[in-house]
Scaffold this active site. Structure first.
Site, PDB file in Angstrom:
ATOM      1  N   HIS A 125       0.814  -1.215   0.000  1.00 14.74           N
ATOM      2  CA  HIS A 125       0.000   0.000   0.000  1.00 14.74           C
ATOM      3  C   HIS A 125       0.848   1.265   0.000  1.00 14.74           C
ATOM      4  CE1 HIS A 125       0.811   0.761   4.319  1.00 14.74           C
ATOM      5  NE2 HIS A 125       0.821  -0.556   4.395  1.00 14.74           N
ATOM      6  N   ASP A 126       0.393   2.245  -0.756  1.00 13.15           N
ATOM      7  CA  ASP A 126       0.964   3.592  -0.777  1.00 13.15           C
ATOM      8  C   ASP A 126       2.385   3.656  -1.335  1.00 13.15           C
ATOM      9  OD1 ASP A 126      -1.302   5.000   0.699  1.00 13.15           O
ATOM     10  OD2 ASP A 126      -0.714   3.515   2.198  1.00 13.15           O
ATOM     11  N   GLY A 143       4.968  -1.043   2.853  1.00 14.68           N
ATOM     12  CA  GLY A 143       4.160   0.138   2.574  1.00 14.68           C
ATOM     13  C   GLY A 143       4.980   1.413   2.483  1.00 14.68           C
TER      14      GLY A 143
END
Length: 270
Positions: A125-126, A143
């Site tokens: 994520h991200d 992340g």
């Protein structure tokens, strides 16, 4: 909406709301979610899952058993719709996983163009990835990792959350990347130690010998000088204003970051 020129295998499942571009190929037993956008000429070979609020750029090919656009694996994930954006002409091999972002950190995982993701690589994520990057088999990005253009990560390497990997850096196989890796740097080992410059990569990218020698001199001044790395970098800035790769390294070092910088000594045992 499915373009008339798209080729969809009868066993594939495409949920209502998905946007399927011209000349897209969706092979057997694929699953495409209702918030997905596949641009023209995308190929899903077979048993590919593309879900979430995910867009896949033109000409990207995704191989069997990849799962693209799954929810963040963060324990703080709020289940609010977030996004994954993949650029053009990427190759995503077997078993690769890519997650959408988290709303707490902007809600976007982004991947640039012309990237190669080998089998079972993971983009969490991200993350923010540039273009012309290679993630070899089983590379793991935690992340919020940033990987800049033309970086290469060797098989089985793992990158700590919030870490930056600079432009055209090279990370050796099975390396543990706990700290930021400067542009054009070469990192190896567990813990990962900065072991010099990616001279081969620089040559292949068209940098001439004079430029490479300048970068080498700057590297030595930065990491072998008497002051701190950041102080040494600031001290040589005026000497390299006409050398773009050195300035890129200096800007990278001077930028704000959640992680310290990898160096030839940080994390070294004994």
């Amino acid at each position: 909406m499915i373009a008339e020129s798209a080729k969809v295998h009868p066993s594939a499942v495409i949920e209502d709301g998905a946007v399927i571009g011209e000349n897209v190929t969706i092979g057997p037993f694929c699953h495409v979610g209702g918030l997905v956008e596949l641009a023209d000429d995308v190929v899903l070979m077979s048993h590919v899952v593309v879900i979430g609020r995910t867009s896949v750029g033109r000409g990207t090919r995704i191989f069997p058993s990849a799962v693209i656009g799954g929810d963040s694996q963060s324990v703080h994930h709020s289940a609010v719709d977030t996004r994954l954006v993949i650029g053009e002409n990427c190759t995503i091999r077997e078993g690769v996983t890519m997650n959408t972002g988290t709303v707490e950190h902007g809600g976007l995982t982004s991947v640039g163009d012309n990237n190669l993701f080998l089998a079972y690589a993971h983009v969490a994520h991200d993350c923010r990835l540039g273009s012309n990057i290679i993630l070899s088999n089983n590379v793991m990005l935690a992340g919020h990792v940033v990987v800049e253009d033309r970086a290469i990560l060797g098989g089985g390497s793992a990158v700590h959350q919030f870490t930056r990997v600079g432009r055209q850096a090279f990370v050796g196989g099975l390396s543990a990347v706990s700290y930021d890796v400067i542009p054009y740097g070469m990192l190896n080992g567990n813990p990962g130690i900065l072991s010099g410059l990616n001279v081969v990569g620089m040559s292949r990218a068209g940098h001439d010998k004079a430029v490479i020698h300048q970068v080498r001199r700057a590297y030595k001044s930065i990491f072998e000088g008497t002051g701190s790395v950041r102080a040494n970098a600031a001290a040589i800035r005026d000497d390299y204003l006409d050398c773009a790769p050195v300035m890129e390294i200096l800007d990278f070092i001077g930028a704000e970051s959640d992680r310290a910088l990898s160096s030839p000594t940080r994390g070294k045992k004994g």
